[in-house]
Structure formats: C-alpha cells, structure tokens
Scaffold this active site. Structure first.
Site, PDB file in Angstrom:
ATOM      1  N   HIS B 282       0.833  -1.217   0.000  1.00 32.92           N
ATOM      2  CA  HIS B 282       0.000   0.000   0.000  1.00 32.92           C
ATOM      3  C   HIS B 282       0.869   1.269   0.000  1.00 32.92           C
ATOM      4  O   HIS B 282       0.969   1.921  -1.025  1.00 32.92           O
ATOM      5  CB  HIS B 282      -1.020   0.031   1.144  1.00 32.92           C
ATOM      6  CG  HIS B 282      -1.936  -1.138   1.161  1.00 32.92           C
ATOM      7  ND1 HIS B 282      -2.720  -1.464   0.077  1.00 32.92           N
ATOM      8  CD2 HIS B 282      -2.193  -2.086   2.109  1.00 32.92           C
ATOM      9  CE1 HIS B 282      -3.430  -2.549   0.363  1.00 32.92           C
ATOM     10  NE2 HIS B 282      -3.116  -2.945   1.580  1.00 32.92           N
ATOM     11  N   ASP B 333      -5.037  -8.117  -3.734  1.00 30.46           N
ATOM     12  CA  ASP B 333      -5.399  -7.883  -2.337  1.00 30.46           C
ATOM     13  C   ASP B 333      -6.693  -8.596  -1.929  1.00 30.46           C
ATOM     14  O   ASP B 333      -6.683  -9.801  -1.707  1.00 30.46           O
ATOM     15  CB  ASP B 333      -5.462  -6.370  -2.091  1.00 30.46           C
ATOM     16  CG  ASP B 333      -5.463  -5.999  -0.610  1.00 30.46           C
ATOM     17  OD1 ASP B 333      -5.550  -6.904   0.232  1.00 30.46           O
ATOM     18  OD2 ASP B 333      -5.388  -4.797  -0.289  1.00 30.46           O
TER      19      ASP B 333
END
Lengths: 475, 475
Positions: B282, B333
């Site tokens: 991220h 993800d």
C-alpha cells in the site's frame, strides 16, 4: 426475417430492476416489445431455457464517439516535455478525425459497436461531429457520415440515437484548426436542414425504434448563445434528446466566465435550454448551485468515468446529483475501454478515492430492515440501463411491459460471479463483472450475441485491422 | 508428468520486456526454465505455433488474501447511518475469517487462484494470517491453513509465495476482537517455529520454484517493535521476502505517531527492517521523505489499486516511487475484482484524477526520437510482472534466459485489442485488456489454461458455490 408471434426466455434469474427473481419468463411480441414477465406454466413451458444464466436489461451507452476507437492505445505517451492534458490528447484525436471518409467511419464504428454489443450494450447514443469532408466542404449527401454510423449500428444490431452535433466555431476568439473544418456548420439554418434531412432519412428506423436523432450542441466552446437561440425552437418542437458537453475541463468554465460572465449551466438556464430533454455530458467541474439548477429543470447527467480518468478530466460529482434525484446515465465516450460495468463501478469508486470513505452513492440503511447487499449496485445498474434510456429516449432500459426486449445474460458459473446468490448477484456483476461473463445479447427480441460471439465478428475485426493499417502504417 | 527435453512456442508476437517482436520462439528445458528466445530455423520449426496470439510474461500478483473472495459483493452496502470506511468493511471480512476451516479455505482459495490463472496471473504472493482455529487454539498441524493455501495453488497450477503473517496484537491499547484470535501468535518464538516448520514442509516445492515462504509482519498495528526485533534475525538469515501492510489508512499513521512518535517508515528504518527484501504493501499515505527512505533501502512497494479504490484507502503515490526508481509491484489484495491489468492502468489513472493531467508515470520523451506509444504501458507491465517477481523472489516475471517459462497469450483479434500494431499493442493490452483477451496460460512450461478455460474450472466453481451456500445461506 420476422419474429414469431411471441418469443419467451426463461433464465435461472431475471433482474426486475430492484432484484433478481427466479421462475420468471420474459415474453415479447413479434415487434420485440415486452408483453409480460410471467410465472404462467404455459409461458414457462414455451420459453427458451437460458440455463445457468441470469438475465438483465441491456446496457445503454449514452455517450459515444465511435471513431475514437481508431486512436485507442495511440495517445498513452508523453507528447511533450510539458504536462499532457485533455488538450494534447485532442491533437491525436484531431489527426484521426481528419483521416476518415464515410467508408472508414463505417468500419471504425462497426468495430466500436461490435465491442459494445459483446459487452452487453444494446443502445448507443452516438455524439456525432464529423459532418463534412476533410477539406471542410459538405459531402454530396450532407449526412454521409451520420448515415455511415447508422449503417454500422444496423449491421451490428445495436439501437442508435444519432446525436447530431452543432459546432459553430473552434471557441471564443479562436481560429479553427484544420481538423475542425469537418466539424463546423457555421449557419444554424444549414445545421437544422441537415438535421431535418437526417430525421427524414431515418423515419422508418425511428418508427421501429432502431435509429433516431437527437440534438447535440457540442459545447459552449463550439456553440455561442446566438446559435443556441437559433436552434432552440427546433429543439423544443421536436422534443428529441439534447446532449451537450459541459464542464469537462476547468478551462471551459473559465472561458465561459470570461466570455459570458456566468458558468455554463448558468448560461444554459438563462437561455432556456435546460429541461427534461437535456443531458449534461460530463458536468464534472460544477457547483452545488449548478446541480440544483439541473435538478430543477429535471435534466439528466451523463458521466463517462473510464474516459474521464483517461483524459484526466476529474472525478464526476455523482454524489451531488444523486442527492438531488438527478438521473445519471453512463457513456463510454472515447471508447478507450468499452466496459460500461467498469464505468458503473467507477462512478462510486472515484468518489471513494476522493473522500476516503466507502458506500458514497448507497442509500442509507432503512431502520429495522435487513440491509440489501445490492442496494448500491442496483442504483449503479440503473445508471447503466434505465437512466441511459431516459436520456436517449430509447425503447429499452428496463424489463417492463411495453419496453423493448433488450437484454443480456451472464453465466452464473463465470469465475467473476461464482459464489454469488440472488441477493448479492447485482453487486457481483457491478463490482466484478465484465465482458467475460456475458453469454447472450438480445435486442428487440433478436439474438445479436450468442455464446459470447457475434456472427459478423471475424469480418468486422478483419476490416478494422485493414483500416488501422491504412490509417497508421505510414507513421 | 514430465516435460519433454525442450519445449518451444512460437506466437505471432512475443514481448521481450521492452517491445513486441515477431519471429521469436520461446524455448524452455524440461524443468520449464527458459533456454533462449530464438530465431533459429530449427527452433522455429520445432515450436508449437500460437497463431493469432501475442505472448507476454505471466502476471505476478504480489499481494493477495485469497479467502476474501468469499465476501466479494457482500460488503458493498451502507452498514450504518454513519460513514462507511475500511473499518466497517473489516467487520464483514472478520465474519468470513471466523467461519473457515482448512477445507473451506482450500475451496475458497482454489476459486480465487483459478480466477487469477484465467486472468494471466502465474504467481501469487499470498499474505496469510488465518493461522489458528476460530477459537484461537492452534490446529494439530499448526500450518494446516497455510498448507491448504499451498495445496490450492498446486491444484490450480499457480506458483505461490506463502507470506506467513506475524500478528501479535489487535493494535496499540486494543483488545482483540473474537475474529482476531485466529490471527494472533503472541510469541515470536512460536511464530518462528511455525514459519520454520512450513519452510521444511515446502522444501521440495521450494526447490522446484512452486511454493516458498516469506515473512509478513502484518502491520505496525499488529506487530510492535519488540516483536519485530525478535524475528528480525530470522528474516535476515533466511533472506526471504518480507511483506508488511503500511500506511494504507491515515489512522494507522496517527496511531503510530502516538505510540512511537514517528511514522511507520521512520520506525522501520530505525529498526533496520528496510532493505532489498522488504516490500511496503500500500504505502499510500506517505511523505516524499519516506519514499526517499524506501528508495535508499532498495525496498519495494506493492500497490493494490482495485482494492484501494474499493476500500476508500486513497490514491497510491506511484509518481513519488517512480521518480526515485522504487520498483512498484501490484496485488489484487481483497480480490474484490481479479484483474491485474485493471490494477496496472489504475496506478496511472488514479494519479490523472488527482492531478487533472495525463501521462503521469510515463517517461519524458527523448529528444529527436519518435515517441514510443507504449512507453507508459511498458512501465506498467513491468509492475505487473518483473517488479512483482522481484518482490516475491519468484522465478518468472520476464522472458529471459534462466527465468521460468511462465507466460500468457492474448488473442490479437479480440475486440479490445483489434487494430493495435506492434508498437501500440502493449498500450492496448494495459489500457483496454482483460480476461476476455486471454487464451493460454503456461506456468513452468506446463499448460494451465487453454482457450480461456482451466481443466478443473467446473469442479472448482461447483465446490465454491457449495462453500458459499454453507457460509451465507443462513443469513
């Protein structure tokens, strides 16, 4: 080829606009108009069984420039040491716009429309501005280019609303670039004559709901108020859709302020252009005050998120529109990517990136009622179907009595949708679906795509390859 | 089944990492390792002809939580009258996390991995934190859940880097929720024992490059500095990939500042965790200063744009990373959407929405050289392939001597790609491609997907439907 007196389809699940239901057959008449959603044993028995599939109203693509398909993947590089923007992209688009004759446009738009059909789109709003020959002269048939688009849609099987663009000038105090000579019809009378002539040419298609016209004053850059005033009586009389590019770029707003001392919406409201036939395409850089003016006029908005992200236009303020009950339609615009489900999810997702929150466009949960896991998806599906049809005055958009039998099916065992149930399927389709899921596309009761393929696919792709070679091989 | 002494494939076009070339065969040995890209007549003659197709290195999905697949489409609604965020989404995820036993996890992850394979992904970095039984007790086989993931990858044919998560606590001054009992291994020694045991269990798969381990201190929420210090010697000794969630949410940064008086990156730099084995997953809410620290350490970043938009995390500052030469990998993800090409384009597109410009991540045009229309796409493809492989220490990621023969092909006549030429094809694939374009997927020289289908597809989907019914039907 005529259809049988009635046709019926029985999928595992059918989307009624609010939810999926099982055991429902869709029954249409010989004109491809929906007669009923039925649980009658006779209808179920007579229906064509669509096993393992869910059926939804066909997607409505409310804003397309089909010919932009020829520049897909041709403008994704730094063109200058300065910053690249919409305006540098437009130079590439102008290059393509200059190169196409009516036969080229037929081949390019057939390709664009094929991809739309395969993606579940059953109606396109084609915003058309390539009116003249490249040298700026009218073709012998002034609507030669428009008719090529209509023919392309017919050959693919798509319904088309031909939004005939008025384009008077390059912009305030701007000299037209050579490419824009094709776009410009300086005289409002000449524009209205061409429009009326196209309307006549399409009359029988219009009766059949296959092709019809709308007005498209291109933008306030291209159409000054006196021109708007000159065509307004015809727009009012015909009561056709009126589409206009609006506040896509902040520069536009600044120029409008400089020229007219008001915003685009402010000017249009003052000129009496805003009403229930009006669709503001993009409407990105607008204020709450302007959203209220659009809502007051019962106008429509058309957002084009896949294009708006590609062009760096900005994030569509759909939250402003939803809060005021303004219907938001969706368009693939430049067709840099043809996937209206991606547009639907981006309408929500780009706002999540703006606010760093989730569920921006979802309805508030009703107290004491179980939350509907597809409440947001259902709203976004309405944008991709019903609101698009309302904006374009199209006969499809929902599976109801009297609407056109325009629909697509998805495979329930597609890996993107697998594991969804009746309640979550709309959310799965909107947030994870795409062309890979789509099995059938039926328009007006006639099959257009079967098993994910279009019967003319190979020929259309082959023709398009040849066109691209002709356009670009010398580069 | 053993492979022949050599295998070879001859597509119409092959992506060398910089461009597509024709007349190139890919030749691999019996272990599925690339021997050469060849124009030798003997190699061309012996090669399996992949007509009408272009061949690219397999996509590397550097960050996945496969089990999140069970909540796809189940968290897209307003859960409260207040704002919904990452944290309300997490409650839905925790509910699923509580429900799965090892066999359920096998079925869920097989579904996720199947969809990945069909989308061109050949290696997955599975960030695994469901270690214990739902009641918080260790399974008889402490790695039962991890082994289910590895088995799922093997059954689909995907390479897997099992990133074994350390999760010591719910957060600073926070009591674990019941769901988190599964995640938590309070003792660093116990964690390292489980890690070592998994490493032994996978030893032969690791030699074959099929399955290997990495460390995954979950986040600074979950892993305080003393725990990090306790596992750091093992991380250094093994030199395996180290992945960590980092600055996904602004709250995380604020808590880190409150607890440690520094940012997450600042703390990790101070603790000596940042080096070339480290991947910051991220890294959205970080400063230029922190990007510089990551670059100085030769660390990696993994962006997950399809998830980050879904969760409202924010826009990945890939421009910061690209400007400093930090390699950015990509991950699916939460698998809310499994489409690494969509992730690749969003890396660029979200920045366009932020800056209202285009071509943010493109290299500057070289003077006096024709612009490469795929220069940007080539960079984004590197994120989806080479940088992912580097982050995971995977054997694939590029079609070069000694790398694994992991690749996928796209159909050149797919409607999304039609009309592209050699120069624009990378841009067409990145900006318009998706699962519909993909024909073959080959991993280590073995066919995994042929003609867009996986041989176990129907069984895997059927099993997953049954699992979903078991998990959710009572709701």
């Amino acid at each position: 080829m005529s259809l049988p007196a009635t046709s019926a389809w029985l999928p595992d699940l059918l989307f009624t606009g609010a939810r999926f239901e099982s055991g429902l057959a869709l029954v249409a008449d010989a004109q491809g108009t929906i007669l009923r959603l039925s649980r009658e044993p006779a209808d179920l028995a007579a229906a064509q069984r669509l096993s393992g599939r869910a059926l939804l109203p066909g997607l409505v693509n409310a804003h397309s420039h089909a010919f932009h398909r020829v520049i897909r993947a041709r403008s994704e590089f730094r063109s200058s040491a300065q910053r690249d923007t919409f305006w540098t992209w437009r130079e590439v688009m102008f290059r393509a716009a200059t190169a196409l004759d009516p036969d080229d446009l037929l081949r390019a738009s057939r390709m664009a429309f094929l991809e739309m059909a395969l993606s579940g789109i059953t109606t396109v709003g084609e915003f058309h501005y390539l009116h003249r020959a490249p040298n700026g002269r009218a073709y012998a048939e002034p609507n030669a280019m428009a008719l090529a688009l209509v023919r392309a849609a017919r050959e693919v099987g798509l319904r088309i609303c031909l939004l005939h663009s008025a384009y008077a000038r390059a912009g305030w105090r701007r000299t037209p670039s050579p490419a824009q000579r094709r776009f410009i019809i300086e005289s409002p009378d000449e524009y209205l004559t061409a429009y009326a002539s196209l309307r006549v040419a399409l009359a029988s298609d219009t009766v059949a709901g296959l092709a019809w016209t709308g007005f498209a004053p291109h933008s306030l850059r291209a159409v000054p108020p006196d021109y708007l005033r000159a065509i307004l009586p015809a727009m009012r009389a015909h009561a056709a859709p009126v589409h206009m590019h609006l506040s896509e770029q902040t520069d536009e707003n600044e120029v409008c302020l400089a020229e007219h001392d008001t915003t685009p919406i402010g000017l249009l409201e003052h000129e009496g252009v805003l009403n229930e036939t009006f669709t503001a395409v993009h409407a990105i850089h607008i204020s709450t005050h302007e959203a209220v003016a659009l809502a007051r006029a019962k106008a429509h908005v058309c957002a084009c998120p896949t294009t708006e992200r590609n062009l760096g236009d900005g994030i569509n303020p759909a939250d402003l529109f939803f809060a005021r009950g303004l219907p938001v339609a969706l368009g693939t615009d430049t067709n840099v990517q043809t996937d209206l489900l991606e547009d639907a999810r981006e309408l929500e997702y780009h706002l999540r990136l703006k606010y760093l929150q989730r569920e921006i466009l979802a309805p508030a949960p009703a107290p004491e009622v179980d939350s509907d896991p597809s409440a947001l998806a259902t709203r976004l599906l309405a944008c991709a179907t019903r609101h698009g049809a309302a904006s374009l005055h199209a006969p499809g958009g929902s599976l109801e009595l009297g609407r056109a039998a325009d629909f697509f099916t998805v495979a329930l065992d597609d890996p993107a949708l697998a594991g969804a149930d009746v309640a979550t399927l709309p959310a799965a389709i909107v947030f994870a679906g795409g062309r890979s899921c789509i099995v059938d596309v039926v328009i007006g009761g006639r099959p257009v795509v079967a098993n994910g393929r279009h019967p003319q696919q190979a020929a259309i792709v082959g023709d398009f390859h040849a066109l691209q070679h002709k356009l670009w091989a010398h580069l």
